[in-house]
Write a protein that holds these residues in place. Structure first.
Motif, mmCIF file in Angstrom:
data_model
loop_
_atom_site.group_PDB
_atom_site.id
_atom_site.type_symbol
_atom_site.label_atom_id
_atom_site.label_comp_id
_atom_site.label_asym_id
_atom_site.label_seq_id
_atom_site.Cartn_x
_atom_site.Cartn_y
_atom_site.Cartn_z
ATOM 1 N N HIS A 56 32.774 26.356 11.697
ATOM 2 C CA HIS A 56 32.521 25.025 11.171
ATOM 3 C C HIS A 56 31.019 24.858 11.048
ATOM 4 O O HIS A 56 30.283 25.104 12.003
ATOM 5 C CB HIS A 56 33.067 23.938 12.101
ATOM 6 C CG HIS A 56 34.554 23.789 12.056
ATOM 7 N ND1 HIS A 56 35.345 24.243 11.037
ATOM 8 C CD2 HIS A 56 35.406 23.202 12.921
ATOM 9 C CE1 HIS A 56 36.598 23.954 11.270
ATOM 10 N NE2 HIS A 56 36.672 23.316 12.425
ATOM 11 N N VAL A 57 30.587 24.460 9.866
ATOM 12 C CA VAL A 57 29.183 24.177 9.601
ATOM 13 C C VAL A 57 29.086 22.667 9.391
ATOM 14 O O VAL A 57 29.451 22.145 8.343
ATOM 15 C CB VAL A 57 28.676 24.945 8.361
ATOM 16 C CG1 VAL A 57 27.198 24.642 8.128
ATOM 17 C CG2 VAL A 57 28.934 26.439 8.509
ATOM 18 N N PHE A 58 28.640 21.982 10.433
ATOM 19 C CA PHE A 58 28.562 20.523 10.417
ATOM 20 C C PHE A 58 27.273 20.056 9.762
ATOM 21 O O PHE A 58 26.205 20.590 10.038
ATOM 22 C CB PHE A 58 28.601 19.969 11.844
ATOM 23 C CG PHE A 58 29.914 20.155 12.530
ATOM 24 C CD1 PHE A 58 30.911 19.206 12.407
ATOM 25 C CD2 PHE A 58 30.144 21.276 13.307
ATOM 26 C CE1 PHE A 58 32.126 19.373 13.048
ATOM 27 C CE2 PHE A 58 31.350 21.454 13.954
ATOM 28 C CZ PHE A 58 32.348 20.499 13.820
ATOM 29 N N ARG A 59 27.412 19.054 8.931
ATOM 30 C CA ARG A 59 26.276 18.328 8.346
ATOM 31 C C ARG A 59 26.654 16.847 8.367
ATOM 32 O O ARG A 59 26.831 16.222 7.323
ATOM 33 C CB ARG A 59 26.001 18.817 6.926
ATOM 34 C CG ARG A 59 25.517 20.245 6.849
ATOM 35 C CD ARG A 59 25.230 20.663 5.404
ATOM 36 N NE ARG A 59 24.861 22.055 5.339
ATOM 37 C CZ ARG A 59 25.715 23.061 5.083
ATOM 38 N NH1 ARG A 59 26.985 22.804 4.866
ATOM 39 N NH2 ARG A 59 25.298 24.308 5.036
ATOM 40 N N ASN A 60 26.811 16.319 9.576
ATOM 41 C CA ASN A 60 27.301 14.947 9.726
ATOM 42 C C ASN A 60 26.444 13.929 8.995
ATOM 43 O O ASN A 60 26.958 12.920 8.509
ATOM 44 C CB ASN A 60 27.413 14.578 11.206
ATOM 45 C CG ASN A 60 28.536 15.324 11.888
ATOM 46 O OD1 ASN A 60 29.518 15.700 11.263
ATOM 47 N ND2 ASN A 60 28.396 15.560 13.179
ATOM 48 N N SER A 61 25.149 14.185 8.904
ATOM 49 C CA SER A 61 24.260 13.231 8.236
ATOM 50 C C SER A 61 24.429 13.227 6.724
ATOM 51 O O SER A 61 23.821 12.417 6.039
ATOM 52 C CB SER A 61 22.806 13.519 8.606
ATOM 53 O OG SER A 61 22.603 13.264 9.978
ATOM 54 N N GLU A 62 25.274 14.132 6.208
ATOM 55 C CA GLU A 62 25.502 14.198 4.762
ATOM 56 C C GLU A 62 26.929 13.835 4.378
ATOM 57 O O GLU A 62 27.299 13.935 3.207
ATOM 58 C CB GLU A 62 25.191 15.615 4.260
ATOM 59 C CG GLU A 62 23.754 16.040 4.473
ATOM 60 C CD GLU A 62 23.512 17.503 4.104
ATOM 61 O OE1 GLU A 62 24.391 18.123 3.466
ATOM 62 O OE2 GLU A 62 22.446 18.020 4.465
ATOM 63 N N LEU A 63 27.759 13.423 5.338
ATOM 64 C CA LEU A 63 29.169 13.174 5.037
ATOM 65 C C LEU A 63 29.410 11.965 4.153
ATOM 66 O O LEU A 63 30.347 11.944 3.368
ATOM 67 C CB LEU A 63 29.976 13.015 6.334
ATOM 68 C CG LEU A 63 30.247 14.307 7.089
ATOM 69 C CD1 LEU A 63 30.944 14.013 8.404
ATOM 70 C CD2 LEU A 63 31.080 15.263 6.248
ATOM 71 N N THR A 64 28.601 10.949 4.308
ATOM 72 C CA THR A 64 28.754 9.750 3.474
ATOM 73 C C THR A 64 27.403 9.420 2.864
ATOM 74 O O THR A 64 26.384 9.959 3.273
ATOM 75 C CB THR A 64 29.280 8.561 4.311
ATOM 76 O OG1 THR A 64 28.306 8.203 5.287
ATOM 77 C CG2 THR A 64 30.595 8.893 5.003
ATOM 78 N N GLY A 65 27.413 8.537 1.919
ATOM 79 C CA GLY A 65 26.173 8.210 1.213
ATOM 80 C C GLY A 65 25.196 7.369 2.007
ATOM 81 O O GLY A 65 24.074 7.162 1.583
ATOM 82 N N HIS A 66 25.596 6.893 3.173
ATOM 83 C CA HIS A 66 24.749 5.985 3.946
ATOM 84 C C HIS A 66 24.913 6.271 5.433
ATOM 85 O O HIS A 66 25.355 5.432 6.200
ATOM 86 C CB HIS A 66 25.093 4.532 3.621
ATOM 87 C CG HIS A 66 26.559 4.311 3.404
ATOM 88 N ND1 HIS A 66 27.460 4.149 4.427
ATOM 89 C CD2 HIS A 66 27.276 4.280 2.264
ATOM 90 C CE1 HIS A 66 28.675 4.007 3.936
ATOM 91 N NE2 HIS A 66 28.588 4.070 2.631
#
Length: 179
Positions: A56-66
C-alpha cells in the motif's frame, strides 16, 4: 452508539461495517485494483493469492481535494508512506485478508474484508486485529472510518470531505467511545 462507528469486538480488535452500492465485483475491484484503491485508501500491487504480497502506497493528503494539513502526530504521513503485507486469505469476490505492516520492525496487525451481497448493495465487514495498543486502535478506527467514508462517497459519485479534518474529528470521537 452510532452503528456506523467501529466497535471493539475482542482485545485490540476493531470491526466496522458499511453498506456499499454494488455489485460485489465493483466493490472487490475497489479493494484489490491499485488505481481504484488509491482513490480511497492507497495504491500498490497486490498478488491475489494466499501468501501473495501486498503493498500500500498511502498519500492521504491527496485523497480529496481539500485535505488540509495532518495533525502533528501524523506529520510523518503528510507525503507518501508505504506498508507491505502478506495475503492470508483470498476468495474473490467475497474475502480478502492480509497481514498489515510486514517488515516494518514491529509486530504486524491483520486486516480482513468480507463482502456479502445484499440485493443491489454489498455489506462490507472489516476486522482489524492484533493491534499493539489502545492508541493504535484509536488511530485505526478513525482511519478506517475515514477511508471507508471516502470509498462510499466515491462509489455514490459524491465529493468526499477532507481526509485529515475528518480523521482528526473521528479519532477524537473514538477517544471517548473506545475503552
Amino acid at each position: 452508539m452510532n452503528a456506523s462507528y467501529a466497535t471493539v469486538i475482542a482485545p485490540l480488535t476493531v470491526r466496522i461495517e458499511r453498506t456499499l452500492p454494488g455489485p460485489i465485483e465493483r466493490v472487490w475491484a475497489y479493494l484489490t485494483e491499485s488505481e481504484k484503491r488509491r482513490q480511497w485508501l492507497a495504491a500498490g500491487d497486490m498478488e491475489l493469492k494466499e501468501g501473495g504480497s501486498v503493498e500500500h502506497v498511502f498519500r492521504n493528503s491527496e485523497l480529496t481535494g481539500h485535505d488540509g494539513t495532518p495533525p502533528p502526530k501524523y506529520a510523518a504521513h503528510a507525503g507518501e508512506s508505504r506498508m507491505r503485507g502478506r495475503i492470508t486469505a483470498c476468495e474473490p469476490p467475497r474475502l480478502l485478508a492480509y497481514d498489515w505492516g510486514e517488515g516494518e520492525g514491529e509486530a504486524t496487525s491483520h486486516v480482513r474484508f468480507e463482502l456479502i451481497p445484499r440485493g443491489d448493495a454489498v455489506q462490507l465487514i472489516l476486522v482489524h486485529s492484533r493491534l499493539p495498543d489502545r492508541e493504535q486502535m484509536l488511530s485505526v478506527a478513525g482511519g478506517w472510518h475515514t477511508h471507508l467514508g471516502i470509498l462510499l462517497d466515491k462509489l455514490e459519485g459524491r465529493e468526499p470531505a477532507g481526509f485529515w479534518d475528518t480523521h482528526t474529528r473521528l479519532e477524537a470521537e473514538y477517544e471517548k467511545i473506545i475503552p
